[in-house]
Design a protein around this motif. Structure first.
Motif, PDB file in Angstrom:
ATOM      1  N   ARG A 228     -29.674  36.582 109.137  1.00 55.18           N
ATOM      2  CA  ARG A 228     -30.168  37.116 107.872  1.00 55.18           C
ATOM      3  C   ARG A 228     -30.657  38.555 108.086  1.00 55.18           C
ATOM      4  NH1 ARG A 228     -31.020  32.954 104.170  1.00 55.18           N
ATOM      5  NH2 ARG A 228     -30.668  30.894 105.097  1.00 55.18           N
ATOM      6  N   ILE A 229     -30.249  39.429 107.222  1.00 53.54           N
ATOM      7  CA  ILE A 229     -30.611  40.837 107.358  1.00 53.54           C
ATOM      8  C   ILE A 229     -31.063  41.377 106.010  1.00 53.54           C
ATOM      9  CG2 ILE A 229     -28.956  41.235 109.222  1.00 53.54           C
ATOM     10  CD1 ILE A 229     -27.172  42.651 107.097  1.00 53.54           C
ATOM     11  N   ARG A 230     -31.819  42.455 106.104  1.00 51.61           N
ATOM     12  CA  ARG A 230     -32.102  43.269 104.928  1.00 51.61           C
ATOM     13  C   ARG A 230     -31.142  44.448 104.955  1.00 51.61           C
ATOM     14  NH1 ARG A 230     -35.344  42.125 100.644  1.00 51.61           N
ATOM     15  NH2 ARG A 230     -36.215  44.236 100.663  1.00 51.61           N
ATOM     16  N   LEU A 231     -30.742  44.929 103.789  1.00 48.21           N
ATOM     17  CA  LEU A 231     -29.790  46.027 103.745  1.00 48.21           C
ATOM     18  C   LEU A 231     -30.197  47.043 102.682  1.00 48.21           C
ATOM     19  CD1 LEU A 231     -27.700  45.677 101.037  1.00 48.21           C
ATOM     20  CD2 LEU A 231     -27.032  43.698 102.380  1.00 48.21           C
ATOM     21  N   HIS A 232     -29.723  48.252 102.890  1.00 48.74           N
ATOM     22  CA  HIS A 232     -29.935  49.333 101.933  1.00 48.74           C
ATOM     23  C   HIS A 232     -28.626  50.076 101.762  1.00 48.74           C
ATOM     24  CE1 HIS A 232     -31.614  52.769  99.811  1.00 48.74           C
ATOM     25  NE2 HIS A 232     -30.972  53.554 100.662  1.00 48.74           N
ATOM     26  N   LEU A 233     -28.148  50.169 100.526  1.00 47.83           N
ATOM     27  CA  LEU A 233     -26.945  50.924 100.196  1.00 47.83           C
ATOM     28  C   LEU A 233     -27.374  52.149  99.399  1.00 47.83           C
ATOM     29  CD1 LEU A 233     -24.542  48.023  99.129  1.00 47.83           C
ATOM     30  CD2 LEU A 233     -24.702  49.158 101.348  1.00 47.83           C
ATOM     31  N   PRO A 234     -27.021  53.353  99.851  1.00 49.97           N
ATOM     32  CA  PRO A 234     -27.528  54.562  99.189  1.00 49.97           C
ATOM     33  C   PRO A 234     -27.010  54.755  97.772  1.00 49.97           C
ATOM     34  CG  PRO A 234     -25.923  55.115 100.874  1.00 49.97           C
ATOM     35  CD  PRO A 234     -26.195  53.654 101.024  1.00 49.97           C
ATOM     36  N   ALA A 235     -25.723  54.511  97.556  1.00 52.74           N
ATOM     37  CA  ALA A 235     -25.131  54.681  96.217  1.00 52.74           C
ATOM     38  C   ALA A 235     -23.989  53.686  96.104  1.00 52.74           C
ATOM     39  CB  ALA A 235     -24.639  56.107  96.007  1.00 52.74           C
ATOM     40  N   VAL A 236     -24.100  52.745  95.201  1.00 57.04           N
ATOM     41  CA  VAL A 236     -23.160  51.637  95.127  1.00 57.04           C
ATOM     42  C   VAL A 236     -22.058  51.948  94.121  1.00 57.04           C
ATOM     43  CG1 VAL A 236     -22.929  49.157  94.768  1.00 57.04           C
ATOM     44  CG2 VAL A 236     -25.067  50.100  95.621  1.00 57.04           C
ATOM     45  N   PRO A 237     -20.796  51.983  94.535  1.00 58.40           N
ATOM     46  CA  PRO A 237     -19.695  52.121  93.573  1.00 58.40           C
ATOM     47  C   PRO A 237     -19.646  50.922  92.632  1.00 58.40           C
ATOM     48  CG  PRO A 237     -18.959  52.626  95.806  1.00 58.40           C
ATOM     49  CD  PRO A 237     -20.317  52.037  95.929  1.00 58.40           C
ATOM     50  N   ALA A 238     -18.934  51.099  91.536  1.00 59.41           N
ATOM     51  CA  ALA A 238     -18.931  50.066  90.488  1.00 59.41           C
ATOM     52  C   ALA A 238     -18.349  48.747  90.979  1.00 59.41           C
ATOM     53  CB  ALA A 238     -18.157  50.581  89.272  1.00 59.41           C
ATOM     54  N   ASP A 239     -17.248  48.797  91.750  1.00 54.75           N
ATOM     55  CA  ASP A 239     -16.635  47.541  92.181  1.00 54.75           C
ATOM     56  C   ASP A 239     -17.513  46.800  93.179  1.00 54.75           C
ATOM     57  OD1 ASP A 239     -16.341  49.494  94.057  1.00 54.75           O
ATOM     58  OD2 ASP A 239     -14.236  49.091  94.507  1.00 54.75           O
ATOM     59  N   ILE A 240     -18.193  47.531  94.069  1.00 53.58           N
ATOM     60  CA  ILE A 240     -19.100  46.878  95.017  1.00 53.58           C
ATOM     61  C   ILE A 240     -20.332  46.351  94.295  1.00 53.58           C
ATOM     62  CG2 ILE A 240     -20.487  47.231  97.092  1.00 53.58           C
ATOM     63  CD1 ILE A 240     -18.512  49.355  97.961  1.00 53.58           C
ATOM     64  N   ALA A 241     -20.802  47.085  93.283  1.00 52.52           N
ATOM     65  CA  ALA A 241     -21.945  46.605  92.503  1.00 52.52           C
ATOM     66  C   ALA A 241     -21.602  45.301  91.789  1.00 52.52           C
ATOM     67  CB  ALA A 241     -22.358  47.673  91.497  1.00 52.52           C
ATOM     68  N   ALA A 242     -20.372  45.199  91.280  1.00 50.70           N
ATOM     69  CA  ALA A 242     -19.962  43.958  90.613  1.00 50.70           C
ATOM     70  C   ALA A 242     -19.937  42.794  91.596  1.00 50.70           C
ATOM     71  CB  ALA A 242     -18.592  44.154  89.968  1.00 50.70           C
ATOM     72  N   GLU A 243     -19.443  43.032  92.821  1.00 48.82           N
ATOM     73  CA  GLU A 243     -19.446  41.974  93.830  1.00 48.82           C
ATOM     74  C   GLU A 243     -20.864  41.572  94.201  1.00 48.82           C
ATOM     75  OE1 GLU A 243     -16.845  40.306  95.652  1.00 48.82           O
ATOM     76  OE2 GLU A 243     -15.750  40.969  93.871  1.00 48.82           O
ATOM     77  N   LEU A 244     -21.733  42.573  94.363  1.00 47.64           N
ATOM     78  CA  LEU A 244     -23.116  42.276  94.735  1.00 47.64           C
ATOM     79  C   LEU A 244     -23.834  41.532  93.618  1.00 47.64           C
ATOM     80  CD1 LEU A 244     -25.216  42.597  96.937  1.00 47.64           C
ATOM     81  CD2 LEU A 244     -25.791  44.833  95.999  1.00 47.64           C
ATOM     82  N   ALA A 245     -23.504  41.842  92.378  1.00 51.28           N
ATOM     83  CA  ALA A 245     -24.092  41.097  91.259  1.00 51.28           C
ATOM     84  C   ALA A 245     -23.640  39.644  91.272  1.00 51.28           C
ATOM     85  CB  ALA A 245     -23.713  41.763  89.937  1.00 51.28           C
ATOM     86  N   GLY A 246     -22.457  39.394  91.835  1.00 51.00           N
ATOM     87  CA  GLY A 246     -21.971  38.017  91.993  1.00 51.00           C
ATOM     88  C   GLY A 246     -22.403  37.372  93.290  1.00 51.00           C
ATOM     89  N   ARG A 247     -23.404  37.982  93.961  1.00 51.64           N
ATOM     90  CA  ARG A 247     -23.992  37.447  95.193  1.00 51.64           C
ATOM     91  C   ARG A 247     -22.980  37.375  96.334  1.00 51.64           C
ATOM     92  NH1 ARG A 247     -28.967  35.289  94.381  1.00 51.64           N
ATOM     93  NH2 ARG A 247     -28.829  34.044  96.293  1.00 51.64           N
ATOM     94  N   ARG A 248     -22.188  38.458  96.468  1.00 47.42           N
ATOM     95  CA  ARG A 248     -21.239  38.509  97.582  1.00 47.42           C
ATOM     96  C   ARG A 248     -20.969  39.964  97.958  1.00 47.42           C
ATOM     97  NH1 ARG A 248     -15.138  36.209  97.118  1.00 47.42           N
ATOM     98  NH2 ARG A 248     -15.009  37.996  95.699  1.00 47.42           N
ATOM     99  N   LEU A 249     -20.755  40.183  99.256  1.00 47.17           N
ATOM    100  CA  LEU A 249     -20.326  41.479  99.774  1.00 47.17           C
ATOM    101  C   LEU A 249     -19.177  41.270 100.747  1.00 47.17           C
ATOM    102  CD1 LEU A 249     -23.512  43.648 100.566  1.00 47.17           C
ATOM    103  CD2 LEU A 249     -21.774  44.071  98.832  1.00 47.17           C
ATOM    104  N   TRP A 250     -18.270  42.241 100.763  1.00 50.05           N
ATOM    105  CA  TRP A 250     -17.191  42.252 101.748  1.00 50.05           C
ATOM    106  C   TRP A 250     -17.545  43.283 102.819  1.00 50.05           C
ATOM    107  CZ3 TRP A 250     -12.940  39.078 101.985  1.00 50.05           C
ATOM    108  CH2 TRP A 250     -12.676  38.301 100.853  1.00 50.05           C
ATOM    109  N   LEU A 251     -17.591  42.827 104.080  1.00 49.95           N
ATOM    110  CA  LEU A 251     -17.901  43.717 105.192  1.00 49.95           C
ATOM    111  C   LEU A 251     -16.620  44.152 105.874  1.00 49.95           C
ATOM    112  CD1 LEU A 251     -20.942  41.899 106.823  1.00 49.95           C
ATOM    113  CD2 LEU A 251     -20.896  43.471 104.880  1.00 49.95           C
ATOM    114  N   ALA A 252     -16.493  45.452 106.109  1.00 50.20           N
ATOM    115  CA  ALA A 252     -15.354  45.993 106.850  1.00 50.20           C
ATOM    116  C   ALA A 252     -15.724  46.072 108.317  1.00 50.20           C
ATOM    117  CB  ALA A 252     -14.976  47.375 106.320  1.00 50.20           C
ATOM    118  N   GLY A 253     -14.862  45.516 109.192  1.00 48.74           N
ATOM    119  CA  GLY A 253     -15.186  45.502 110.607  1.00 48.74           C
ATOM    120  C   GLY A 253     -16.351  44.575 110.895  1.00 48.74           C
ATOM    121  N   TRP A 254     -17.112  44.904 111.928  1.00 47.49           N
ATOM    122  CA  TRP A 254     -18.279  44.093 112.267  1.00 47.49           C
ATOM    123  C   TRP A 254     -19.511  44.970 112.250  1.00 47.49           C
ATOM    124  CZ3 TRP A 254     -19.100  39.191 111.994  1.00 47.49           C
ATOM    125  CH2 TRP A 254     -20.255  38.655 112.549  1.00 47.49           C
TER     126      TRP A 254
END
Length: 297
Positions: A228-254
């Motif tokens: 479990r981690i805390r995260l900070h995104l400086p400026a969220v694009p619209a498509d990533i904001a929509a995913e985050l609103a649906g309680r999900r994020l896609w991580l690139a790489g590790w």
């Protein structure tokens, strides 16, 4: 071409005027040939200008061709390459001598440079997206770093041989500082560029309060292995904001110190900071890695 979008081919009338002027200059004025051929040529030109349904190969109007732009690009590229081929063939058949070598080199450089610029301009361009812009900046930084290093080394050798004195001791310092500055810029770009280039995407559970496109977001996520981690995104694009609103994020790489998010088929990305729960304190998000997160074996 549809009738609604059709316009007279005025450029053909302009071509006719240019041809008449060139003919008059070349023949020294109005001649009997001009008297006979000018009215006939004008009549044919007016037909080509105002008659709508004519084949493209008769008018030369590539707008009437379904793939006109492709044909025009191909014809332009082939024409530029033919001009370069003619210049090279002329230099091979009639090689320059003496001072003509320098002039020939300048002509070749000008025409080859114009060909490169023309081909770049004629080739179709993909739409510029944040990810493509990132890849371009990363490649530019890589090329600039190596070019600066090679230039510094070559300049140092040339200065030692030709100048000497104190300059060979100063030039390496300037070169090393420039290379290190560019390397730092490349390293910053490489964090996201390498993650996105890996084409490895992992969906994780994530959430945040008050998610708004284009604004900073603080939230939390659960990485694989129940980390479990805390995260900070400086400026969220619209498509990533929509995913985050649906309680999900896609991580690139590790994720390591930074969190690179996006969508597998998307064109945007965001680079966030990772924080972790500290004993005796609250969860914070800081630029330094608060906890080491390793890739699962």
């Amino acid at each position: 071409m549809s009738d609604e979008r059709w316009r007279p081919r005025w450029w053909l009338l302009g071509n006719f005027g240019v041809i008449v002027v060139v003919h008059l200059v070349a023949s020294g004025g109005w001649t009997t040939t001009t008297t006979v051929m000018a009215p006939i040529s004008l009549a044919l030109t007016l037909v080509f200008v105002f008659v709508r349904r004519l084949p493209w190969w008769l008018t030369g109007d590539l707008r009437d061709l379904r793939n006109g732009r492709r044909v025009l690009r191909a014809a332009g590229i082939v024409g530029l390459l033919l001009v370069d081929a003619v210049i090279v063939a002329a230099l091979v058949v009639h090689p320059p001598h003496g001072d003509d070598v320098r002039n020939a080199g300048m002509v070749v450089a000008i025409f080859f440079g114009a060909t490169g610029a023309g081909v770049y301009w004629l080739l179709p361009k993909r739409p510029v997206t944040p990810r493509s812009a990132l890849r371009r900046r990363f490649r530019t930084a890589t090329a600039l770093m190596w070019a600066t290093a090679v230039f510094t080394l070559g300049a140092e050798v040339a200065v030692i041989v030709a100048v000497g004195g104190w300059l060979p001791w100063v030039l390496p310092v300037v070169g090393v500082v420039a290379v290190l500055a560019i390397a730092g810029w490349r390293s910053d770009l490489g964090v996201a560029a390498r993650c996105l280039a890996s084409d490895s995407w992992t969906p994780v559970t994530a959430a945040a309060f008050d998610v708004r496109p284009g604004e900073p977001v603080n939230g939390w996520a659960v990485l694989p292995g129940d980390v479990r981690i805390r995260l900070h995104l400086p400026a969220v694009p619209a498509d990533i904001a929509a995913e985050l609103a649906g309680r999900r994020l896609w991580l690139a790489g590790w994720p390591s110190e930074y969190l690179v998010t996006g969508l597998p088929e998307g064109s945007s990305y965001a680079v966030g900071l990772i924080g972790a729960h500290r004993r005796g304190g609250k969860k914070t998000v800081t630029p330094e890695p608060a906890a080491s997160v390793s890739s699962p074996s």
